[in-house]
Design an enzyme around this catalytic site. Sequence first.
Site, short mmCIF file in Angstrom:
data_model
loop_
_atom_site.label_atom_id
_atom_site.label_comp_id
_atom_site.label_asym_id
_atom_site.label_seq_id
_atom_site.Cartn_x
_atom_site.Cartn_y
_atom_site.Cartn_z
N HIS A 146 0.83 -1.21 0.00
CA HIS A 146 0.00 0.00 0.00
C HIS A 146 0.87 1.27 0.00
CE1 HIS A 146 -3.68 -2.26 0.83
NE2 HIS A 146 -3.07 -2.89 1.81
N LYS A 164 -10.25 -1.71 4.07
CA LYS A 164 -10.13 -1.05 2.76
C LYS A 164 -11.18 -1.51 1.78
CE LYS A 164 -5.25 -0.48 3.60
NZ LYS A 164 -5.27 -1.33 4.81
N SER A 183 -3.34 -5.46 8.43
CA SER A 183 -2.99 -4.60 7.30
C SER A 183 -2.68 -3.20 7.79
CB SER A 183 -4.16 -4.56 6.32
OG SER A 183 -3.77 -3.89 5.16
N CYS A 243 0.01 -26.23 -16.45
CA CYS A 243 -0.61 -24.89 -16.32
C CYS A 243 0.45 -23.83 -16.03
CB CYS A 243 -1.62 -24.87 -15.19
SG CYS A 243 -2.93 -26.09 -15.31
C1 LIG Z 1 -7.31 -10.97 4.41
C2 LIG Z 1 -6.04 -10.19 4.62
C3 LIG Z 1 -5.64 -9.22 3.69
C4 LIG Z 1 -4.48 -8.49 3.88
N1 LIG Z 1 -4.01 -7.68 2.88
C5 LIG Z 1 -2.86 -6.99 3.05
C6 LIG Z 1 -2.32 -6.21 2.00
O1 LIG Z 1 -2.79 -6.23 0.87
N2 LIG Z 1 -1.21 -5.46 2.26
C7 LIG Z 1 -0.63 -5.44 3.49
O2 LIG Z 1 0.32 -4.69 3.67
N3 LIG Z 1 -1.06 -6.25 4.48
C8 LIG Z 1 -2.15 -7.04 4.28
N4 LIG Z 1 -2.60 -7.88 5.26
C9 LIG Z 1 -1.85 -7.95 6.50
C10 LIG Z 1 -0.63 -8.85 6.36
O3 LIG Z 1 -0.94 -10.03 5.68
C11 LIG Z 1 -0.12 -9.17 7.76
O4 LIG Z 1 0.06 -7.96 8.46
C12 LIG Z 1 1.20 -9.91 7.76
O5 LIG Z 1 1.16 -11.03 6.92
C13 LIG Z 1 1.50 -10.31 9.20
O6 LIG Z 1 2.59 -11.20 9.22
P1 LIG Z 1 2.99 -11.91 10.57
O7 LIG Z 1 4.32 -12.48 10.33
O8 LIG Z 1 2.81 -10.98 11.72
O9 LIG Z 1 1.86 -13.03 10.78
P2 LIG Z 1 1.72 -14.49 10.17
O10 LIG Z 1 2.05 -14.53 8.74
O11 LIG Z 1 0.38 -14.99 10.57
O12 LIG Z 1 2.86 -15.31 10.92
C14 LIG Z 1 2.78 -15.65 12.29
C15 LIG Z 1 3.45 -17.00 12.44
O13 LIG Z 1 3.53 -17.33 13.83
C16 LIG Z 1 3.41 -18.73 13.95
N5 LIG Z 1 3.00 -19.05 15.32
C17 LIG Z 1 1.84 -18.71 15.93
N6 LIG Z 1 1.81 -19.21 17.18
C18 LIG Z 1 2.97 -19.89 17.35
C19 LIG Z 1 3.49 -20.66 18.44
N7 LIG Z 1 2.82 -20.82 19.59
N8 LIG Z 1 4.70 -21.25 18.30
C20 LIG Z 1 5.41 -21.10 17.14
N9 LIG Z 1 4.94 -20.40 16.07
C21 LIG Z 1 3.73 -19.79 16.18
C22 LIG Z 1 2.33 -19.07 12.92
O14 LIG Z 1 2.36 -20.44 12.55
C23 LIG Z 1 2.67 -18.13 11.78
O15 LIG Z 1 3.46 -18.74 10.78
C24 LIG Z 1 -3.73 -8.67 5.07
C25 LIG Z 1 -4.11 -9.67 5.99
C26 LIG Z 1 -5.21 -10.45 5.74
C27 LIG Z 1 -5.54 -11.57 6.67
#
Ligand SMILES: Cc1cc2nc3c(=O)[nH]c(=O)nc-3n(C[C@H](O)[C@H](O)[C@H](O)COP(=O)(O)OP(=O)(O)OC[C@H]3O[C@@H](n4cnc5c(N)ncnc54)[C@H](O)[C@@H]3O)c2cc1C
Length: 478
Positions: A49, A251, A339, A402
Amino acid sequence: MKDYIVIGSGIIGALITRTLSKYQVSVLVIDKENDISSHQTIANSAIIHSGHDPKPGSLKARLCVEGNAMYDTLEHELAIPLLRTGAYVVAHNNFEEQMLQELHQRAKQNGVLGTYFLSGDEARKVEPRLSETITKVLSLPSTKVTFPWEVSIHAISNAIKNGAEFKRNAHVISIKKVEDHFVLHLKDGTTLESKHVINAAGVMSDLIARMIEENPEFEIKPRKGEYFVLDRKAVGLFNHVIYPLPTKAGKGVLIVPQTHGNILLGPTSYEISDREDESTSREGMKYIKEHLKALSNQIPFDMIIRNFAGVRATSTYEDFYIQESKTYKGFYHVAGIDSPGLTAAPAIAKYLVEEVIRIDLPMKPDFDPIHQPIPLFHTLCDVQKQIEIQKHPKHGHLVCKCEKVTEQDIINAIHSPTGNDTIKGIKKRARAGAGLCQGGYCESEVLKIIARETKVKPNEVNYYAKNTPILVKETKTK
Ligand SMILES: Cc1cc2nc3c(=O)[nH]c(=O)nc-3n(C[C@H](O)[C@H](O)[C@H](O)COP(=O)(O)OP(=O)(O)OC[C@H]3O[C@@H](n4cnc5c(N)ncnc54)[C@H](O)[C@@H]3O)c2cc1C
């Protein structure tokens, strides 16, 4: 004993690990799943974004704008795809045009550059499939699209090259502070020890926080987002990200061209109680189709190849929560990262390390920022293809028709330092099964290759996690 353990290998944990790997410290990133980035980071809109939407003055606003700019460097350092689409936010009447003006002011306050307005007709000259009812458009040229889990996989690969480690199937179930370090107890009965811990556990981040604090300052209120995916043949139907005006729920339902030619339609946004419920629903799909009418009435729904859902780690704190634990020094929360967390991720990692941890240790003199993945065969030019096929004749066997994935591409995906031995893991890395037939033709072939390469029986090959086999038992004997 490690210097740092990062809990969670989503985009946040992955880029924090890479940032820490620049310093003279030992770093281990762990995940409860069998693969890197299995939750939010594989199920989102993939948009980098511009920063037009977050509340001015918030961490979300600052880190979104900074993160957006940092992707230009990551594109080269980590060899990730970046589609410079730009975006249009659309208005349909005087009232919405006034809201568009306010959004423009917000974008300017947040430091978003290059924004401008177009009339509905001017916008339709560029995007002919936009709805006739659109009267005005705010153009956000700095908006981009990436391939999110490839960013994580490449970031962790690069961190490993620089001395970090990755451990999968490492589910943290409790944490204890013992003298000057933390002991992490895993579900399999083993323990890990570290002087510092970073909680980057996405929708589970408040549960991790409660393992060491009675009353964390944030609670996760998970919000689901469902999507449709259009086949790659839809490439070019829309070339910009198309947003409606944002609301309190987010959004809105969007049209998003993807890096591999597909187009994403969605997401929905509603609170759920089960934080790992990534199912899709008939109601969600109806909602998306209904809301898309405001953007375009020329969407080829007959090109849908699949649907999916992700769960946002929305928190009661209403901003990113990036702070040291109030109870224990050396424990850091990077929580409530919904997000624009994908966009902000590189800036979040930098902010945590430089402004919250304030790491005061020497950098590695030999840190190498470059990750060079083995390219997929179909991306090579004819001369390179000739050279590669001499070295690796298995490129001559096309497995996924594909997405044009060869047997050697799949072998490479299994055996790379951050490789994976599941059907879904291969789909994430080589795209086998990501196309029109969704694995209908190639999945059994991929399964046989995984079995051969990892020396297990075909019915021991898993779909995505431990104990998720596709084949149950042999039905024929020789
Ligand atoms: C529908 C949707 C649309 C979005 N669109 C956008 C977008 O277009 N642009 C944007 O900037 N952001 C977007 N976001 C936000 C973005 O995807 C997230 O902010 C980002 O992916 C967060 O990453 P993370 O590493 O914090 O979480 P995650 O990718 O969820 O990673 C967390 C990890 O922690 C691990 N974990 C959890 N508990 C434990 C435990 N007890 N022990 C060991 N491991 C554990 C999980 O297995 C997971 O792999 C969107 C999110 C969603 C859901």
